[in-house]
Design an enzyme around this catalytic site. Sequence first.
Site, mmCIF file in Angstrom:
data_model
loop_
_atom_site.group_PDB
_atom_site.id
_atom_site.type_symbol
_atom_site.label_atom_id
_atom_site.label_comp_id
_atom_site.label_asym_id
_atom_site.label_seq_id
_atom_site.Cartn_x
_atom_site.Cartn_y
_atom_site.Cartn_z
ATOM 1 N N LYS A 141 0.856 -1.186 0.000
ATOM 2 C CA LYS A 141 0.000 0.000 0.000
ATOM 3 C C LYS A 141 0.888 1.230 0.000
ATOM 4 O O LYS A 141 2.058 1.173 0.368
ATOM 5 C CB LYS A 141 -0.865 0.036 1.264
ATOM 6 C CG LYS A 141 -2.197 -0.661 1.170
ATOM 7 C CD LYS A 141 -3.009 -0.431 2.440
ATOM 8 C CE LYS A 141 -4.324 -1.206 2.389
ATOM 9 N NZ LYS A 141 -5.087 -1.044 3.634
ATOM 10 N N ASP A 150 -14.006 1.724 -25.593
ATOM 11 C CA ASP A 150 -15.373 1.812 -25.090
ATOM 12 C C ASP A 150 -15.797 3.264 -24.867
ATOM 13 O O ASP A 150 -14.979 4.113 -24.509
ATOM 14 C CB ASP A 150 -15.466 1.050 -23.755
ATOM 15 C CG ASP A 150 -16.786 1.281 -23.060
ATOM 16 O OD1 ASP A 150 -17.803 0.783 -23.575
ATOM 17 O OD2 ASP A 150 -16.808 1.997 -22.043
ATOM 18 N N GLU A 175 -16.254 2.622 -30.333
ATOM 19 C CA GLU A 175 -17.677 2.456 -30.027
ATOM 20 C C GLU A 175 -18.296 3.846 -29.976
ATOM 21 O O GLU A 175 -18.266 4.513 -28.951
ATOM 22 C CB GLU A 175 -17.860 1.736 -28.679
ATOM 23 C CG GLU A 175 -19.318 1.389 -28.420
ATOM 24 C CD GLU A 175 -19.692 1.351 -26.946
ATOM 25 O OE1 GLU A 175 -20.673 0.669 -26.608
ATOM 26 O OE2 GLU A 175 -19.031 2.023 -26.132
#
EC number: 2.4.1.18
Length: 595
Positions: A30, A247, A302
Site C-alpha cells: 500500500k 469503449d 464504439e
Amino acid sequence: MKKNEFGVFEIVIPAGANGQAAIPHNSMIKISLELPSGEWVDRLPAWIKYVTQDLSVSPAYDARFWNPPSSERYVFKNQRPKKPESVRVYEAHVGISSPELKVASYKEFTKNMLPRIKSLGYNVIQLMAIMEHAYYASFGYQVNNFFAASSRYGTPEDLKELIDTAHGMGLVVLLDVIHSHASKNVLDGLNQFDGTDHQYFHEGAKGRHELWDSRIFNYGHHEVMRFLLSNLRFWMDEFQFDGFRFDGVTSMLYTHHGIGTGFSGGYHEYFGAGVDEEAVVYLMLANELLHDLYPECITIAEDVSGMPALCLPLSLGGVGFDYRLAMAIPDMWIKLLKEQKDEDWDFSNICWTLTNRRHGEKTIAYCESHDQALVGDKTLMMHLCDAELYTNMSIMTPLTPVIDRGMALHKLIRLLTHGLGGEGYLNFEGNEFGHPEWLDFPREGNQNSFWYARRQLNLTEDHLLRYQYLNNFDRSMNLTEGKYGWLHAPQAFISLKHGGDKVIVFERGGLVFVFNFHTTESYTDYRIGIEVPGTYRIVLNSDTKDHGGFNRLDENTRFFTTPMEWNGRPNWTHLYIPSRTAIVLALESTISQAL
C-alpha cells in the site's frame, strides 16, 4: 517517496544483499500518504499490475507486488498474426465462458473457447472486462486499476498464455479498453488519490458522469495523457494484445457525453461547442502512437454519434481509428422485431440502414452484441421465439411455426448484416447459436446467482437440440467469407429490394446474395440480374438440413447467365428461391480456387 519532474511520486528500494528483490513476489503493498491537511490515507499504487479481492473481509481490493521469478514468468512463443483483411470479431467475456455456475478462468478459456472460436471461423477475439473493475456485474466498465489484469479469472501469466495460444492459432486478440471513465472508488481506485478530486479527473461536476456514476478524466492534463497512453503501451507490450476496442467513445467526444442528445447527421452536431477537443486530441494521439509503434494494430471505436472522420488517418484530418461499430444496425433489428411482423418489413429501409455509413470509413456490422444480451433486454432469438426456446428446440418434438420462423430469420438477419452491413462483422459469444437466456451477473437483486452469468455452450453439442443448426450456419457463413472475402470488398451493389415479393438481391466480392424473406411464397424461375456472366453454383444455403432447413434446393444445380439487361445488370439468370431462405452464388470457376 519523492515527486519527480513529472509530478509523479516514486521510490527506489534497493535489492537485498543476495540480489533478491526487497519486496517478495505477491506481497501485499500500500501507499501511506500524508495529505496537505495532515491527514494520513492509504492508497493502492496507480500502476499496480495485480490486485486481489477477499469479499469475506472487504469489497475493496488489495494491491499485490507482481514480480514472479523467471521460472514462473510466461514466455511468449508465437508471433503476433498479421492484421486480417476481413475482420470477423468474436466478442467474449472470460468469466461467463462456461456452462457451469461459476467465474470461468483464463486457463479454461484457453482450453475450451479458443478452439471453438477458431472452428467457428472468427479471426479476431475482443476480450471484455479484463482491466480490473470494482464490481463483477458492471461488465468491466467501472475500472479501478488500469494496469491490472482482473484476478477474478487467474494470474497475469495465465492471460499471457491465453493470448499467446490464440496467436499460435492465427487469432488476433483485442482488449476492450475503458479510457472513457473510471471507478469513483477511493480506497482502491484513482479517485481522490491525492485528497483532491482533480488529480486525474476534471474538478467538480465536469469530472463526474452522472449516468454512469463514475469519474471523467481530464484529457487536457499532460500527466493524465501520459498515464493513459502508457496504459495502452503496457497492454500491447506486456500482454501482446493486438489492439483495442475503445469503449464509450461518444461519451469522450462530447462534453454532454451523448446524454439526452440525438444525432441527425448534421455537421453542426460534430463541430460545435459541445465537442470535447481535449478528448478528441487524446484519441488522435492514442491512435497515432499505436499505429506508429505497432503497424499491425487494430483500433475500433464504439461511437453512436457518427462523428465524421473518426476512422480516417490523422494525415487526412481524422481521429485515426481503423473501424467504428455500426450501432444503428442492432437498434434497427430490435425495433423491427418488437414493433412489426416480418410480413410488414420495409426492405428498402432495411437496406438503407445496412449501407448508410460514412464513405471511406470502415465499419463493423453486427445484429446484436453484449448490449442486447443484458438483463432487461432480449437477444434476437428471444424476441423471435421467447418461451418456445425452452420447450420446442428438441428435434424429438414437432417443428412449431414459431421455432421455424425464429431459426429462419435468425440466419437471414445474420447473413444480410454480414454481407451488406460493413467492412467487418461482430458476434457476442452464444448469440451465434441463439442462446436462450439474457445475461445477468450475480448481484444482490438476484441473490448473487450465477444462473444467467454463464454461456450454455453445451447446447450446441447436444445433437437432439436445434441450436446445433444455427451454430453450423454461423460457421458456414464465416468460412464462406473467409474464402471469398466480401467484407474487404467494395460496398455491395443492390440490384433488387422487392417489397411485394420480399426479395433482396445484391452482389459483393464476386458473389451474388439472394434473400427471400416471404413467409409462405417460394419462387420458381425467379429472374435476377447479375453483373459478371458465367456459370454459377450455390456456395452457401440457409435451407440445408445441416443448417436446420428443409433441403429444398439441389446444390449441384448450375445457373447459366443470359446476356440481357435486368434490374440494372447486363445479365440475368433464373433461380428457385424457397420461402425464408438465403443463398449465395459464386462463379463455378472460382469455387475450386476458393477452396
